[in-house]
Every structure is written in structure tokens, then in C-alpha cells.
Design a protein around this motif. Sequence first.
Motif, PDB file in Angstrom:
ATOM      1  N   ARG A 103      -2.385   6.234   2.428  1.00  0.00           N
ATOM      2  CA  ARG A 103      -1.804   7.313   3.247  1.00  0.00           C
ATOM      3  C   ARG A 103      -1.313   6.786   4.589  1.00  0.00           C
ATOM      4  O   ARG A 103      -0.244   7.159   5.065  1.00  0.00           O
ATOM      5  N   ILE A 104      -2.115   5.943   5.220  1.00  0.00           N
ATOM      6  CA  ILE A 104      -1.732   5.424   6.539  1.00  0.00           C
ATOM      7  C   ILE A 104      -0.502   4.520   6.419  1.00  0.00           C
ATOM      8  O   ILE A 104       0.403   4.573   7.267  1.00  0.00           O
TER       9      ILE A 104
ATOM     10  N   ALA B 174      -5.140   1.030  12.653  1.00  0.00           N
ATOM     11  CA  ALA B 174      -6.038   1.717  11.721  1.00  0.00           C
ATOM     12  C   ALA B 174      -5.894   1.121  10.319  1.00  0.00           C
ATOM     13  O   ALA B 174      -6.882   0.905   9.620  1.00  0.00           O
ATOM     14  N   PHE B 175      -4.644   0.846   9.936  1.00  0.00           N
ATOM     15  CA  PHE B 175      -4.419   0.259   8.613  1.00  0.00           C
ATOM     16  C   PHE B 175      -5.155  -1.076   8.500  1.00  0.00           C
ATOM     17  O   PHE B 175      -5.860  -1.331   7.526  1.00  0.00           O
ATOM     18  N   ASN B 176      -4.963  -1.916   9.490  1.00  0.00           N
ATOM     19  CA  ASN B 176      -5.576  -3.243   9.426  1.00  0.00           C
ATOM     20  C   ASN B 176      -7.094  -3.171   9.368  1.00  0.00           C
ATOM     21  O   ASN B 176      -7.731  -3.892   8.601  1.00  0.00           O
ATOM     22  N   ILE B 177      -7.657  -2.290  10.134  1.00  0.00           N
ATOM     23  CA  ILE B 177      -9.117  -2.154  10.154  1.00  0.00           C
ATOM     24  C   ILE B 177      -9.617  -1.664   8.787  1.00  0.00           C
ATOM     25  O   ILE B 177     -10.516  -2.245   8.190  1.00  0.00           O
ATOM     26  N   LEU B 178      -8.975  -0.607   8.271  1.00  0.00           N
ATOM     27  CA  LEU B 178      -9.478   0.004   7.035  1.00  0.00           C
ATOM     28  C   LEU B 178      -9.138  -0.825   5.800  1.00  0.00           C
ATOM     29  O   LEU B 178      -9.886  -0.870   4.836  1.00  0.00           O
ATOM     30  N   ASN B 179      -7.986  -1.494   5.853  1.00  0.00           N
ATOM     31  CA  ASN B 179      -7.548  -2.240   4.676  1.00  0.00           C
ATOM     32  C   ASN B 179      -8.286  -3.568   4.513  1.00  0.00           C
ATOM     33  O   ASN B 179      -8.380  -4.092   3.421  1.00  0.00           O
TER      34      ASN B 179
ATOM     35  N   THR C 207       1.115  16.871   9.012  1.00  0.00           N
ATOM     36  CA  THR C 207       0.301  17.429   7.922  1.00  0.00           C
ATOM     37  C   THR C 207      -0.455  16.326   7.189  1.00  0.00           C
ATOM     38  O   THR C 207      -1.606  16.518   6.798  1.00  0.00           O
ATOM     39  N   SER C 208       0.173  15.170   7.037  1.00  0.00           N
ATOM     40  CA  SER C 208      -0.526  14.069   6.404  1.00  0.00           C
ATOM     41  C   SER C 208      -1.735  13.669   7.249  1.00  0.00           C
ATOM     42  O   SER C 208      -2.832  13.422   6.736  1.00  0.00           O
ATOM     43  N   ARG C 209      -1.543  13.676   8.571  1.00  0.00           N
ATOM     44  CA  ARG C 209      -2.653  13.372   9.469  1.00  0.00           C
ATOM     45  C   ARG C 209      -3.754  14.423   9.333  1.00  0.00           C
ATOM     46  O   ARG C 209      -4.938  14.080   9.304  1.00  0.00           O
TER      47      ARG C 209
ATOM     48  N   ALA D 210       0.838  -1.210   0.000  1.00  0.00           N
ATOM     49  CA  ALA D 210       0.000   0.000   0.000  1.00  0.00           C
ATOM     50  C   ALA D 210       0.869   1.256   0.000  1.00  0.00           C
ATOM     51  O   ALA D 210       0.551   2.238  -0.666  1.00  0.00           O
ATOM     52  N   ALA D 211       1.966   1.211   0.749  1.00  0.00           N
ATOM     53  CA  ALA D 211       2.824   2.399   0.863  1.00  0.00           C
ATOM     54  C   ALA D 211       3.457   2.764  -0.474  1.00  0.00           C
ATOM     55  O   ALA D 211       3.830   3.906  -0.696  1.00  0.00           O
ATOM     56  N   LYS D 212       3.572   1.791  -1.364  1.00  0.00           N
ATOM     57  CA  LYS D 212       4.181   2.060  -2.674  1.00  0.00           C
ATOM     58  C   LYS D 212       3.212   2.763  -3.614  1.00  0.00           C
ATOM     59  O   LYS D 212       3.620   3.349  -4.612  1.00  0.00           O
ATOM     60  N   LYS D 213       1.921   2.676  -3.319  1.00  0.00           N
ATOM     61  CA  LYS D 213       0.933   3.299  -4.214  1.00  0.00           C
ATOM     62  C   LYS D 213       0.966   4.814  -4.069  1.00  0.00           C
ATOM     63  O   LYS D 213       1.387   5.343  -3.057  1.00  0.00           O
ATOM     64  N   ARG D 214       0.477   5.483  -5.092  1.00  0.00           N
ATOM     65  CA  ARG D 214       0.442   6.949  -5.051  1.00  0.00           C
ATOM     66  C   ARG D 214      -0.841   7.418  -4.395  1.00  0.00           C
ATOM     67  O   ARG D 214      -1.901   6.831  -4.572  1.00  0.00           O
ATOM     68  N   THR D 215      -0.716   8.523  -3.669  1.00  0.00           N
ATOM     69  CA  THR D 215      -1.922   9.088  -3.068  1.00  0.00           C
ATOM     70  C   THR D 215      -2.643   9.934  -4.108  1.00  0.00           C
ATOM     71  O   THR D 215      -2.030  10.440  -5.041  1.00  0.00           O
ATOM     72  N   VAL D 216      -3.948  10.027  -3.931  1.00  0.00           N
ATOM     73  CA  VAL D 216      -4.745  10.874  -4.823  1.00  0.00           C
ATOM     74  C   VAL D 216      -5.197  12.076  -4.025  1.00  0.00           C
ATOM     75  O   VAL D 216      -6.101  11.998  -3.202  1.00  0.00           O
TER      76      VAL D 216
END
Length: 421
Positions: A106-107, A137-142, A200-202, A67-73
Motif C-alpha cells: 500500500r505504501i 516508512a516503506f524502507n523501515i517496514l519493508n 483514503t488509502s492512508r 511492491a507497487a505492482k503487487k495487489r492489495t488485500v
Amino acid sequence: SHNTYTMTHTMSVFRVTGIQARGVLSLQRTTSFLSTNRVEYRPSTTSERERAKSVSAYYNQPAVEAAAKKRTVRLTPSAILYHGRTDDEATTLKSAQYLQKELPVRIAKRIMAFRDLPFIVGCNPIILGVHELYIRAFNILNSYEPIKTREDEINYSRKLKELLEDHQDVVTQLAAGFRECRRHIQNEELVARFLDKTLTSRLGIRMLAQHHLSLRESKPNYVGIINVTMKLKETIERSCQFVSQVAEHKYGRVPQLKLSGHVNAVFPYIELPLDYILPEILKNAVRATIESHSEFEMMRLPPINITIASNEVDFIIRISDRGGGIPHHLMERVLDYNFTTAKEENSDSTQEGHVFSDMMEAVNPNPAGGPMHGFGFGLPTSRAYAEYMGGSLDIQAMQGIGTDVYLRLKHINSSSASFRI
Ligand code: ADP
Ligand code: COI
């Protein structure tokens, strides 16, 4: 609180013993709470079960790395404003589907940044606790099933709201964590880069999540988190009132806060970042004014002048105090994370303090709540937020007289609004 203690405590056990963590936890639990010889760890509540899941994922996280390798939109505020306008079911569904794709990416990037921290910092129990919150949070949302129906969306939104609450104290926790361990790091730049990015990301994540949740409850004059007809004067006055209350509680006196300039300015804007930044700057001005004027001069506490300017490109808020200014030799440092002239022994930070007043987010706002100062996070965080919103925060001190802080922010409906959330 008790909760925080157990969390950080168990995390440090976990870090030391690695994959044995579950066993250690269970042993601890059984000996200290249950007094039986059972070694098996049986999470009793949902959150404990989630907790155990997230902890084990810590050592096996290809999902995070992918997930971290993907680009944010990232979205422009005007895209958010106009796409959110029709508050129908299809919009809400689309908005949730965007978040479902976007938030794990993002997370995951945040988690990678925690992993890249110097070992001695990453081991700090408080910082480790925040790191774990993000893994959870990642585990829950992913692992959430794809959102297809209205019911899916309702459940997802409920979960999101819970997460926002669980993460409410992250800034305070990071401030406390770095204060404990930053003396071990020589590289100020490294700390600043990590915190600028993380905070800022948060802010972006929270704005997007809050926007989605607000879209669902149609409030007059609002499209999600955007107040379509924000009266800047009222937003500032809300912060003034809040800070006055805090100061009254702490010092028993408050200088006058005077507003002038474009006091009738009305434009669409997002109040959330202003409700973070303004109280921080105002608290500094009030504190400096009070501390540089002894109680016997009570009648002569000089006012704090707030001037507003709004034009086609941006709006500027100048907060001008007569609190003696900032000594030359400290000017370089006041924007460093954890730099403060608040004394440790009478600093509010020794109490259960919060860096930010969380006016918007507090579930039960405490009217006298929050300290006046403490962690030295107010200015650097405010500047990072301002820059994230396409603006700036500048400090001009007149040593011996007072300080002017200029907060400059881009309008979200102008053609030059170049920033993205
Ligand atoms: P904190 O308020 O927790 O100390 P800040 O980052 O908000 O953290 O401020 C850092 C330091 O900058 C303060 O401790 C104070 O010494 C100095 N400072 C900030 N604003 C002012 C001001 N208006 N007048 C004088 N000093 C200030
Ligand atoms: C945060 O507030 O720290 C977040 O990233 C919120 C998110 C987990 C929904």
C-alpha cells in the motif's frame, strides 16, 4: 516547528542536487552547526541514519516499484471483526504477518503516486517532505525481518506505533503544501484524484495498523478498533463537546447542538472515521451560525439540529444549521480541495493549524485545540472518507436560511456491507 523546517529544507536541497545530497547536507551541517571543516556526514541519531538511508533509496528504488505492482488485500469489516475475536497470541501474530505483507504494498503505491505528480507540485518542499515520510516508512517496514515470534511481533508493533505518530500531521501537511502550489496546476481533477486516493488509502492503512495495535490491549466492548456496541449518540456528543470547546475558545459563544431521531441506536462500528468527519461538519455549521448572527443577537443564536436515523442497511446523520446557507455560485466549489471562504489574514491556518482535530490520535490532546477552519480540506476529505466507508456526504443548502449536511454510512454487520478496508 523546528523539526518540520529542517526536514523540508534539507529535502529541497536534496531535490535540487540529487545524488550529491549527502555531501551537501554534511557540508551544511558542518558549517552551520559544528563549524569544522569535516565534509563527511555522520548521522548522529537513529532517525537521522534512517533518514539518510531513505534519501539515498529515492534514486534506487526497484523495491518500491516491485511492491507497487503487487495487489492489495483489502478486508471487509466483518472479516476483521470475526477473525479478531479471540485475543490470543496466534491471532496477534497472524495479524502482524498480514500487515507485514500488506503495508509495504500500500505504501509503495502511495510513493508511486507522489512520483507521478506534476513536477512543479512534487517539488514543493512540504509535499516533498510527505513523500519522503512515505519512502522512509516503506524502507523501515519493508526491510523488517519476517515476524515469527512473540518478541518479533512486539518490536514490529512498537515500530508501527512510532510510524503512526510520525505520520500524524500528513493531512495538514498536504493541505498546506497544495495551498502553496496548486495555483500552478490547471487541472483540478488531477489534484482531487491524487488527494482522494492518498487520503483514503492512508485512512485504510491507519485503521489496519491501529486495529492491530488495539487487538493487543483487550478493552471491554472492543475488538481492535471496532466498538461492538457503539452508541451513536455518544460518539456524536463527543464531537459536539470538542467543537463547542474550540468555538468557545475562538468566538466566546456557541450555538446549542440538539440531537434527535434514533438516539438509542446501538451497533458495531469503527469510531475512527467518525471522529474525523463529525468535527469537520460540526465546525462548519457552528462557524456559519455564529458568523451569520452578530454578537448583539447573542440570545437568538439558532440551534444546530442533528438527526440520527439507523436502519438495517445504513445509518444517516443530518446536521442542520441556520447559518445562512451557501451562495449558489459557491455550491460547486465547496467540495474542492483548498476551497475556503476563510480569509487568509485572520484564518487560523496562518497559525500552526491542524486540519483535523485528531481526537482519537492526539498524544496530548489540546482541549481548546485546532482551528475552526482554514485549509478548505474539511468537506472534500470528509466526503472521500465517507465514500471509502461505503457511504456518502451530501450538502443541501437553502440559500438565505441554512445548510443541511447528510452523512450516510453503511453498517458493518449487514449483509449489504460491500466496502473493504
Ligand atoms: P474550511 O472549513 O477550512 O473552509 P471546508 O472544506 O470544511 O473548509 O468548507 C469549505 C467552505 O464551504 C467553507 O469555507 C464555507 O464557505 C463553506 N461551508 C461549509 N459548510 C458550510 C455551512 N454549514 N454553512 C455555510 N457555508 C459552509
Ligand atoms: C500514514 O499515516 O500516513 C501512514 O501511512 C501510516 C503508516 C506509515 C504506518
